[in-house]
Design a protein around this motif. Structure first.
Motif, PDB file in Angstrom:
ATOM      1  N   HIS A 115      31.889  35.882  34.248  1.00 21.90           N
ATOM      2  CA  HIS A 115      32.640  35.589  35.638  1.00 21.90           C
ATOM      3  C   HIS A 115      33.357  34.423  35.936  1.00 21.90           C
ATOM      4  CE1 HIS A 115      29.427  38.388  37.611  1.00 21.90           C
ATOM      5  NE2 HIS A 115      30.109  39.131  36.753  1.00 21.90           N
ATOM      6  N   ASP A 116      33.305  33.456  35.166  1.00 24.30           N
ATOM      7  CA  ASP A 116      34.035  32.296  35.584  1.00 24.30           C
ATOM      8  C   ASP A 116      35.518  32.549  34.869  1.00 24.30           C
ATOM      9  OD1 ASP A 116      33.392  31.832  32.828  1.00 24.30           O
ATOM     10  OD2 ASP A 116      32.380  30.042  32.808  1.00 24.30           O
ATOM     11  N   ASP A 117      35.825  33.255  33.736  1.00 26.73           N
ATOM     12  CA  ASP A 117      36.999  33.593  33.333  1.00 26.73           C
ATOM     13  C   ASP A 117      37.767  34.471  34.537  1.00 26.73           C
ATOM     14  OD1 ASP A 117      37.381  32.156  31.003  1.00 26.73           O
ATOM     15  OD2 ASP A 117      37.438  33.940  29.584  1.00 26.73           O
ATOM     16  N   ILE A 118      37.031  35.266  34.998  1.00 25.66           N
ATOM     17  CA  ILE A 118      37.555  36.252  35.951  1.00 25.66           C
ATOM     18  C   ILE A 118      38.090  34.955  37.226  1.00 25.66           C
ATOM     19  CG2 ILE A 118      36.895  37.950  37.858  1.00 25.66           C
ATOM     20  CD1 ILE A 118      35.284  39.273  35.946  1.00 25.66           C
ATOM     21  N   ASP A 119      36.978  34.401  37.764  1.00 25.61           N
ATOM     22  CA  ASP A 119      37.329  33.243  38.616  1.00 25.61           C
ATOM     23  C   ASP A 119      38.631  32.748  38.409  1.00 25.61           C
ATOM     24  OD1 ASP A 119      34.957  34.300  39.961  1.00 25.61           O
ATOM     25  OD2 ASP A 119      33.758  32.369  39.070  1.00 25.61           O
ATOM     26  N   ALA A 120      38.773  32.137  37.124  1.00 26.48           N
ATOM     27  CA  ALA A 120      39.801  31.288  36.901  1.00 26.48           C
ATOM     28  C   ALA A 120      41.188  32.176  36.745  1.00 26.48           C
ATOM     29  CB  ALA A 120      39.744  30.790  35.462  1.00 26.48           C
TER      30      ALA A 120
END
Length: 231
Positions: A115-120
């Motif tokens: 999810h943190d890649d999507i957030d970035a």
């Protein structure tokens, strides 16, 4: 206009392929991985992201496996018929999106996305979209016609394209339609590049691998186990 809070965000998953390089009896997106199908992992992580409104998955005409997935009946999942090529499946899925939506296109066989890649990606996306990517770290060689080295390619400024890739749905649909017979279209960004776009490169995690060969399954299982231990 860049992607902003409040704009509709739909994930698009082309899953009509058969994955011939895996050499398996079933499409690779349905191969078991840590107790679930690869596609189940992929859909689960997209459906659980709080910013994604809907997930559209494009399936093959003869798909006989999807209905067995736990995610098949999810209220935020839309199922469409895919096409012969990946770009066809994406284009058909985009037809289900509102005109003002942004499309987050992700490979069915990348089950280790965080999810943190999507957030970035959402945070850094500009008006001309963005893709997850990773800088090339190895020395690159270009081969000649008989399998020998022709020359070394300068790796500075070279990136491996990953997914998700994020673009305004309307613009992406138009680009894929305009260039649907161009074999140079290998991902969503390449279609928009032909229209003069310069999407943002957003550095992603190294464990966001695409399961293409049998050895990738073992590696993906290790990455998923590591992700569970971090939770």
């Amino acid at each position: 206009m860049s992607f902003a809070a409040g704009q509709p965000l739909y994930a698009v998953v082309p899953a009509a392929g058969v994955g011939k390089r895996m050499g398996s009896a079933i499409p690779k997106q349905y191969l078991p991985l840590a107790g679930r199908a690869i596609l189940s992992h992929t859909l689960g992580l997209l459906l659980s992201h709080p910013r994604i409104d809907k997930v559209v998955v494009a399936l093959g005409a003869e798909d006989g496996y999807f209905s067995d997935l736990a995610e098949a009946g999810h209220p935020d999942l839309i199922v469409v018929s895919g096409g012969a090529e990946r770009s066809d499946s994406v284009r058909l899925a985009l037809a289900e999106l509102p005109e003002e939506a942004w499309a987050l296109v992700h490979d069915a066989a990348r089950p280790c996305l965080h999810h943190d890649d999507i957030d970035a990606l959402l945070a850094q996306c500009g008006a001309q979209g963005a893709i997850l990517a990773s800088p090339v770290r190895d020395t690159m060689k270009r081969a000649n016609g008989v399998g020998n080295i022709d020359h070394t390619v300068e790796r500075e400024a070279l990136w491996h394209a990953l997914t998700p890739q994020l673009f305004p749905a309307k613009a992406l649909s138009q680009a894929l339609t305009e260039h649907q017979h161009n074999r140079a279209i290998t991902d969503e960004a390449s279609a928009l590049e032909l229209c003069g776009w310069t999407p943002k490169l957003v550095a992603g995690r190294a464990d966001n691998i695409k399961v293409t060969h049998p050895d990738d399954l073992r590696l993906a299982e290790l990455f998923l186990a590591a992700a569970r231990s971090e939770q």
